[in-house]
Design a protein around this motif. Structure first.
Motif, short mmCIF file in Angstrom:
data_model
loop_
_atom_site.label_atom_id
_atom_site.label_comp_id
_atom_site.label_asym_id
_atom_site.label_seq_id
_atom_site.Cartn_x
_atom_site.Cartn_y
_atom_site.Cartn_z
N SER A 181 0.83 -1.20 0.00
CA SER A 181 0.00 0.00 0.00
C SER A 181 0.87 1.26 0.00
CB SER A 181 -0.92 -0.01 1.22
OG SER A 181 -1.73 -1.17 1.23
N ASP A 207 -9.16 5.59 -8.78
CA ASP A 207 -7.98 5.13 -8.06
C ASP A 207 -7.62 3.71 -8.47
OD1 ASP A 207 -7.65 7.54 -6.83
OD2 ASP A 207 -8.50 6.93 -4.91
N THR A 212 -9.26 3.51 -1.17
CA THR A 212 -8.45 4.62 -0.71
C THR A 212 -9.07 5.17 0.56
OG1 THR A 212 -7.85 5.20 -2.98
CG2 THR A 212 -7.55 6.91 -1.32
N GLY A 247 -11.45 1.57 -5.42
CA GLY A 247 -10.58 1.70 -6.57
C GLY A 247 -10.91 0.67 -7.63
N PHE A 283 -3.54 4.25 -0.20
CA PHE A 283 -4.05 3.50 -1.34
C PHE A 283 -3.77 2.02 -1.07
CE2 PHE A 283 -2.84 7.75 -2.48
CZ PHE A 283 -3.96 8.22 -3.17
N GLY A 335 -5.61 5.94 -10.55
CA GLY A 335 -5.63 6.03 -9.11
C GLY A 335 -5.00 7.28 -8.61
#
Length: 335
Positions: A181, A207, A212, A247, A283, A335
């Protein structure tokens, strides 16, 4: 829809059966309908968020040459400092737009998983060492600290998501032992010069990853999400609340039943000193070699071929670093 729904997830985290059920139902509805929600009761204190914002503003107050000391020099682009107008998120959708009016610091995993993936050369950049600013003092500690807070919260949210999809609660968290991440600490300075035609603080994009998690300061020229009927809706969490959006990876995983929604950060008026703002996003990317395979509903066929988390993200990142007029003309996701 006139506002992004706000959901208090504390009852799920507390383990109350009725509360869990209510949270799951609300999250499932938001994921189906908008792909965006605001959460309260998430367990990250407002004091922690405010201190991280303070440290980030202090870093971005440094001279440009000082900040540039922490820029990436190798192939791992999602590390360290990136200056204003060096990336185009809209390019990931094939849009030919000017570069985004924001600067960022990116962190990858705090834990070192390079040895585990030594037999996968393509994973090297996903697990590359971080480039952590050590000036002003406390910056590195603040950024790694908020990474850890988001890391914990992401596992809680993935448990909620799994139950909302009718899956075992650990379905997604089982794929997070060696996640890669990304934390992005984004600064949107007030505009000193007029933007180019069509230029935004962050171009319209979706994303890359599973989801997110985003904290933001107040300030004009903020985040907007596109509604199913094509309107742009401001995303306005209260102090201490966080924004969560799905995402592309989660949309793919759910066989398009849940949506990865277009969003953007708009430009404020020229010279508006109250428009300076920060956003700190996390993310969520599973283990590099995690299989990403569609979860079809009854009577559905998979709409996307199987892939891995690493292959999915690598394609998205490569697109985001293309110059505006080198962007592919076919529609992509981002993203």
């Amino acid at each position: 829809m006139d506002a992004i729904p706000t959901i208090d997830i504390a009852p799920f985290l507390a383990g109350d059966p009725d509360g869990r059920r209510a949270v799951v139902e609300q999250v499932a509805a938001a994921c189906r309908e908008t792909g965006f929600l605001v959460i309260a009761g998430h367990g990250i204190s407002r004091e922690t968020l405010e201190e991280t914002f303070r440290r980030a503003f202090a870093f971005y107050d440094l001279p440009a040459a000082e900040k540039a000391r922490w820029g990436p020099t190798g192939p791992a682009r999602q590390r360290g400092y990136h200056g204003v107008a060096t990336r185009s998120l809209a390019a990931t959708l094939g849009q030919q737009t000017p570069l985004d009016l924001r600067e960022s610091v990116f962190l990858g995993p705090v834990d070192d998983h390079q040895v585990h993936f030594a037999n996968l050369p393509e994973a090297a950049t996903a697990y590359a060492p971080n480039i952590l600013p050590d000036d002003p003092p406390g910056t590195a500690e603040a950024f790694t600290g908020i990474y850890r807070e988001y890391e914990r919260l992401s596992l809680d949210l993935l448990r909620i998501v799994a139950v909302a999809l009718g899956l075992p609660e650990d379905h997604f968290t089982a794929l997070m032992a060696r996640h890669f991440s990304i934390l992005g600490v984004h600064h949107y300075p007030a505009l000193a010069t007029a933007p180019e035609p069509g230029q935004l603080r962050a171009g319209a994009h979706t994303d890359f990853g599973a989801m997110t998690i985003l904290a933001m300061t107040e300030g004009r020229g903020g985040l907007e999400a596109r509604t199913p009927d094509g309107r742009w809706l401001p995303v306005l969490p209260a102090p201490g609340e966080l924004v969560v959006n799905l995402g592309d990876m989660m949309q793919r995983w759910t066989n398009d039943r849940w949506v990865s929604t277009l969003h953007r950060v708009v430009v404020p008026e020229l010279g508006d000193s109250g428009s300076r703002r920060l956003s700190i996003g996390y993310f969520v990317h599973p283990d590099f070699d995690a299989a990403i395979e569609c979860l079809p509903g009854p009577g559905e066929a998979p709409r996307h071929p199987p892939t891995t988390a690493g292959a999915h993200i690598a394609e998205k990142i490569a697109r985001s670093h293309k110059a505006p007029f080198e962007a592919p003309l076919a529609r992509g996701t981002s993203g």
